[in-house]
Design an enzyme around this catalytic site. Sequence first.
Site, short mmCIF file in Angstrom:
data_model
loop_
_atom_site.label_atom_id
_atom_site.label_comp_id
_atom_site.label_asym_id
_atom_site.label_seq_id
_atom_site.Cartn_x
_atom_site.Cartn_y
_atom_site.Cartn_z
N TYR A 160 0.88 -1.14 0.15
CA TYR A 160 0.09 -0.06 -0.15
C TYR A 160 0.93 1.37 0.00
O TYR A 160 1.81 1.14 -0.64
CB TYR A 160 -0.87 -0.09 1.07
CG TYR A 160 -2.13 1.04 1.19
CD1 TYR A 160 -2.88 1.01 -0.28
CD2 TYR A 160 -2.60 1.80 2.10
CE1 TYR A 160 -3.93 1.99 -0.02
CE2 TYR A 160 -3.28 2.55 1.99
CZ TYR A 160 -4.16 2.86 1.01
OH TYR A 160 -5.09 3.69 1.04
N LYS B 184 -21.74 -19.51 -8.39
CA LYS B 184 -21.22 -19.59 -9.74
C LYS B 184 -19.61 -19.18 -9.65
O LYS B 184 -18.76 -19.75 -10.31
CB LYS B 184 -21.90 -18.55 -10.55
CG LYS B 184 -21.52 -18.51 -12.12
CD LYS B 184 -22.48 -19.78 -12.78
CE LYS B 184 -22.40 -19.67 -14.33
NZ LYS B 184 -23.44 -20.53 -14.52
N ASN C 95 -23.18 -27.25 -17.76
CA ASN C 95 -22.63 -25.88 -18.17
C ASN C 95 -21.31 -26.12 -17.43
O ASN C 95 -20.40 -25.16 -18.06
CB ASN C 95 -23.50 -24.72 -17.78
CG ASN C 95 -24.61 -24.43 -18.69
OD1 ASN C 95 -24.93 -25.19 -19.40
ND2 ASN C 95 -24.94 -23.22 -18.63
#
Length: 443
Positions: free
Chosen positions: A50, A105, A335
Amino acid sequence: MDYKKNVEELLKKAQKPSEEALKLHPFYRGKIQTAPKVPVRSYDDFAIWYTPGVAKVCQEIVKDPSKVYEYTNKENTIAIVTDGTRILGLGDIGPEAGLPVMEGKALLFKYLGGVDAIPLCVGTKEIEEIVQFCKWLSPSISGINLEDVEKPKCFELLERLQEELSIPVFHDDQQGTATITLAGLINALRIVGKKINEVKITLIGAGSANYAFARLLEKMGVDLGNVLVVDSKGIITKDRAEQLDPITKRMWIKTNADNVCGGIEESLIGADVCIAYSKSGPGVIKPEWIKKMNKDAIVFAGANPVPEIWPWEAKEAGARIVATGRSDFPNQVNNSLGFPAIFRGVLDVRATKVTDEMCIAAAQAIADFAYRKGIHEEYIVPTMEESEVYVEEAFAVAKKAIEQNVARNPLSDEELLKKIRERINMGREMEKVLVQSRLIKLP
């Protein structure tokens, strides 16, 4: 197993995952989380990861925007976007209720394809607003997976985003289902000894899946005039096609050259192939209608949880090869064999789009993988456990992207395979390590 004598047991089994889901979702409170990719050796490292150190990295990207792929996780990050209007066939249940599906998903993307996917359920149903939302997102991601969007909105949304964004946009309910369906059909036709450009095909259901499947068929040289499409009102004839929305009209007007009328029964007379993505059965397709199909008929009954016709009924009526969407029957057309690897392939070469040709390449890779293992009437596509299929499929997609000149980072075959395999393995290994260390607790 004698499926016919165990219908009640099968229906009970179909409900089992739902019962377990209600127990385990509150136990884990979500299926994905953010995890670090870098070590924190001491608190001094935050000055590197950072401020102030990261400012130098930002300046390098200002000088050369392509370095964002080297200095951040953008290359491996996609968004799963839905408006919640067609969640798992449940309909318009809203973005909050759709979030568990999108998290699931994302888990599949990570575990099967090594892809970091962020579920984003948007609080609007307006196409213009969803398009703008995706445009605003695009600097931070390298792809968008549209999910569970109602038709005909989903057709326009996909076309708009593909045209207006320079990152790949994929709609799994369209392209994903079409890809795995094509893979199954390629091998089914190999078994029965028929050619895809010579068979008569009936599509039961005129939604996302069959629309995209018809598009892939056309790209493969199939004359859509030999294809019949049946929706809830019957066979789509020329006059009915003329009344459809502009996008679906472009596709369905090409079908049904002989302008056949009727319903499902009439559409199956003399058909070689039946691809059904309609409503949950059984009884949507009757055995006596299957008897009217040609010899060595192929039947894909894709509705969940119950297929349009039970597999044994279709077999007894004369179908030689039957596929469903269920894992407890042979030939599950799933799928999950498609979208993780398709995105793995496009991301690893930084493709600007997902084309129909890439989906065809993915389907061929899936089919060829099973073919080499030895296809038969109850094995036309691989299972999810056959992890090497994801590597081969991703490789085929990436190669097609390079061939089509839409890859911004073309790699050699050796580099590509190494990258694909490493990232896919990493997703699985991460889950294993987290479980072994008890950071993910077993229920």
